[in-house]
Motif scaffolding. Structure first.
Motif, mmCIF file in Angstrom:
data_model
loop_
_atom_site.group_PDB
_atom_site.id
_atom_site.type_symbol
_atom_site.label_atom_id
_atom_site.label_comp_id
_atom_site.label_asym_id
_atom_site.label_seq_id
_atom_site.Cartn_x
_atom_site.Cartn_y
_atom_site.Cartn_z
ATOM 1 N N ILE A 294 41.196 41.050 25.341
ATOM 2 C CA ILE A 294 40.817 40.033 26.320
ATOM 3 C C ILE A 294 40.489 40.715 27.642
ATOM 4 C CG2 ILE A 294 42.169 38.193 25.254
ATOM 5 C CD1 ILE A 294 44.332 38.735 27.350
ATOM 6 N N PRO A 295 39.618 40.105 28.450
ATOM 7 C CA PRO A 295 39.251 40.723 29.722
ATOM 8 C C PRO A 295 40.359 40.594 30.758
ATOM 9 C CG PRO A 295 38.171 38.594 29.484
ATOM 10 C CD PRO A 295 38.861 38.868 28.183
ATOM 11 N N THR A 296 40.611 41.655 31.484
ATOM 12 C CA THR A 296 41.563 41.643 32.592
ATOM 13 C C THR A 296 40.946 42.345 33.787
ATOM 14 O OG1 THR A 296 42.633 43.720 31.941
ATOM 15 C CG2 THR A 296 43.552 41.691 31.029
ATOM 16 N N VAL A 297 41.359 41.954 34.977
ATOM 17 C CA VAL A 297 40.905 42.596 36.210
ATOM 18 C C VAL A 297 42.098 42.756 37.137
ATOM 19 C CG1 VAL A 297 38.552 41.679 36.060
ATOM 20 C CG2 VAL A 297 40.305 40.395 37.306
ATOM 21 N N LEU B 76 34.357 39.806 43.291
ATOM 22 C CA LEU B 76 33.751 38.821 42.406
ATOM 23 C C LEU B 76 32.484 39.335 41.751
ATOM 24 C CD1 LEU B 76 34.199 35.339 44.099
ATOM 25 C CD2 LEU B 76 35.758 36.664 42.709
ATOM 26 N N THR B 77 31.764 40.214 42.423
ATOM 27 C CA THR B 77 30.547 40.765 41.809
ATOM 28 C C THR B 77 30.864 41.448 40.493
ATOM 29 O OG1 THR B 77 30.871 42.665 43.284
ATOM 30 C CG2 THR B 77 29.185 41.072 43.898
ATOM 31 N N SER C 1 30.224 39.679 35.692
ATOM 32 C CA SER C 1 29.763 40.262 34.429
ATOM 33 C C SER C 1 30.850 40.197 33.359
ATOM 34 C CB SER C 1 29.333 41.717 34.656
ATOM 35 O OG SER C 1 30.419 42.495 35.146
ATOM 36 N N VAL C 2 32.115 40.269 33.762
ATOM 37 C CA VAL C 2 33.215 40.197 32.802
ATOM 38 C C VAL C 2 33.336 38.798 32.218
ATOM 39 C CG1 VAL C 2 35.713 40.407 32.516
ATOM 40 C CG2 VAL C 2 34.483 42.063 33.935
ATOM 41 N N VAL D 209 39.461 34.898 32.844
ATOM 42 C CA VAL D 209 39.787 36.301 33.075
ATOM 43 C C VAL D 209 41.204 36.392 33.633
ATOM 44 C CG1 VAL D 209 39.224 38.371 34.407
ATOM 45 C CG2 VAL D 209 37.396 36.989 33.425
ATOM 46 N N ALA D 210 42.027 37.207 32.997
ATOM 47 C CA ALA D 210 43.408 37.383 33.445
ATOM 48 C C ALA D 210 43.457 38.402 34.586
ATOM 49 C CB ALA D 210 44.282 37.851 32.284
#
Length: 419
Positions: A363-366, A372-373, A377-378, A386-387
């Motif tokens: 899963i996607p994480t940041v 935000l840019t 894309s994520v 997005v977590a």
């Protein structure tokens, strides 16, 4: 870091240093260029503008009643248009320009009243300066330029060259010590200037339009390198620029100046989302908020979540109660393990399987500070929110598409990710 001989010692991390007292305090700083400063100040106190004072007296009110504080480890940006007083203010901080009135405290000591000998000691111990024009000595090698200040201080040759070589490696010029400045590009020359400013191990770096003479690509590279270097060195930096994008990228806080006065001081987000007057609003008009706002600005509270020790029926109940198609799973320390979907959970209930057997980990994480840019894309390629996680992978929040759209749709206001 602190250079002592050939050993480099780590300083306090930035988040720890922020709790300390200000390292620089400027109080009521005023500077008048001309023959009758008192007359100029009387006119300003009566409401006259900078232009009216000049027409009346021929004097230039370069700074008027400027006050601010800079915390240890902070990148504090002085920003404004040409003639706003930002470079004059920077040069007052090390008294290259003498203030007409006011106080400048460095580590609690007022340098305005210091003798030249006392001031020279403060400059050597605490202050380093980097100019727009590089100011390298053309007849000396790169290494000799870096160690020039140490040579003036009488540091032994072996010690100063050892420090100089370490610093050149730090700024990516380890193989250029024997080169002449004329053989270097603009970006390389500015790296030499940075190494030279760091040679005396100053607590505070004063940077006056340091990258404005560089072409745009090299300028962006130098900005990135300065941020990387700051992560390692944790210096206090006062950075002058007229470029808003540069200020937003580098600054922990920004002081926007106009006609010798500070109009607003705040974080990049505060300057953009809460301009204090029409001038600030015009100055920041058109800025892409997605380049400034980060995950922490738009994330929602991460609820509901299921513990990995819970059964699939608990996860199914949470999804039904909140009318959602998936739920994130965390351990007892709120460290993110993944997520489970409605279909997967229903199948687990029917098959008598445990929750851990059906967790989707891809899963996607940041990170909290991801702009935000980068998140756009994520999230575009993911069916899930997005977590947002911290350095220890603890779940801090969730970013939904609605929050991204909200940030794209409006420049100001409260972007809270509740859409």
């Amino acid at each position: 870091m602190k250079l002592e001989g050939s050993v480099i010692f780590e300083k306090l991390p930035r988040e720890d240093s922020r709790s300390l007292q200000p390292i620089v305090s400027v109080e009521g700083l005023t500077r008048v260029f001309g023959q009758d400063p008192q007359k100029a100040l009387e006119l300003r106190n009566s409401g006259c503008s900078k232009e009216e004072i000049y027409e009346e007296t021929g004097d230039t009110l370069a700074l008027y009643d400027v006050s601010f504080e800079v915390m240890p480890g902070e990148i504090f940006v002085l920003m404004g248009l040409s003639g706003s007083g930002k470079s004059t203010l920077l040069r007052c901080i090390n008294r290259l320009i003498e203030p007409t009135d006011g106080r400048i405290l460095i580590d609690g000591e007022d340098i305005v009243g210091m003798s030249q000998d006392e001031l020279r000691a403060v400059r050597r111990r605490k202050l380093g300066m980097i100019f727009q024009s590089f100011a390298l000595l053309p007849h000396r090698t790169v290494l000799d330029n870096v160690v020039f200040g140490l040579e003036v201080q009488g540091i032994p040759e072996d010690e100063r060259y050892q420090r100089g070589e370490e610093l050149l490696r730090m700024v990516g010029l380890g193989d250029y010590g024997a080169s002449m400045p004329s053989h270097l590009s603009g970006g390389m020359k500015q790296r030499v200037g940075l190494a030279r400013a760091l040679a005396g191990d100053p607590e505070i770096l004063l940077m006056d339009e340091a990258f404005s003479a560089l072409d745009p690509l090299i300028r962006r590279e130098m900005q990135d390198e300065l941020l990387d270097l700051q992560q390692r060195l944790n210096r206090t930096i006062i950075f002058v620029t007229h470029d808003l994008d540069e200020a937003l990228k580098l600054g922990d806080r920004i002081a926007l100046m106009r006609d010798g006065e500070i109009v607003q001081v705040g974080t990049p987000e505060e300057i953009l989302t809460n301009p204090e007057n029409a001038y600030v609003e015009r100055f920041v008009a058109g800025v892409d908020m997605t380049k400034v706002l980060s995950a922490s600005d738009v994330m929602r509270h991460p609820e509901p979540v299921a513990r990995c020790t819970a059964g699939p029926r608990v996860a199914l109940h949470l999804m039904e109660e909140h009318d959602i198609g998936s739920v994130f799973v965390v351990d007892r320390g709120r460290r993110l393990k993944g997520l489970v979907t409605l279909d997967g959970t229903l199948e687990a209930v029917r098959a008598g399987r445990g929750l851990e057997e059906i967790i989707t980990t891809d899963i996607p994480t940041v990170a909290l500070d991801t702009p935000l840019t980068d998140i756009i894309s994520v999230i575009a390629g993911s069916p899930y929110p997005v977590a947002v996680v911290d350095d220890e992978n603890r779940l801090q929040g969730l970013v939904f598409r609605g929050a991204i759209l909200g940030a794209l749709a409006r420049k100001g206001g409260d972007v809270n990710g509740s859409a």
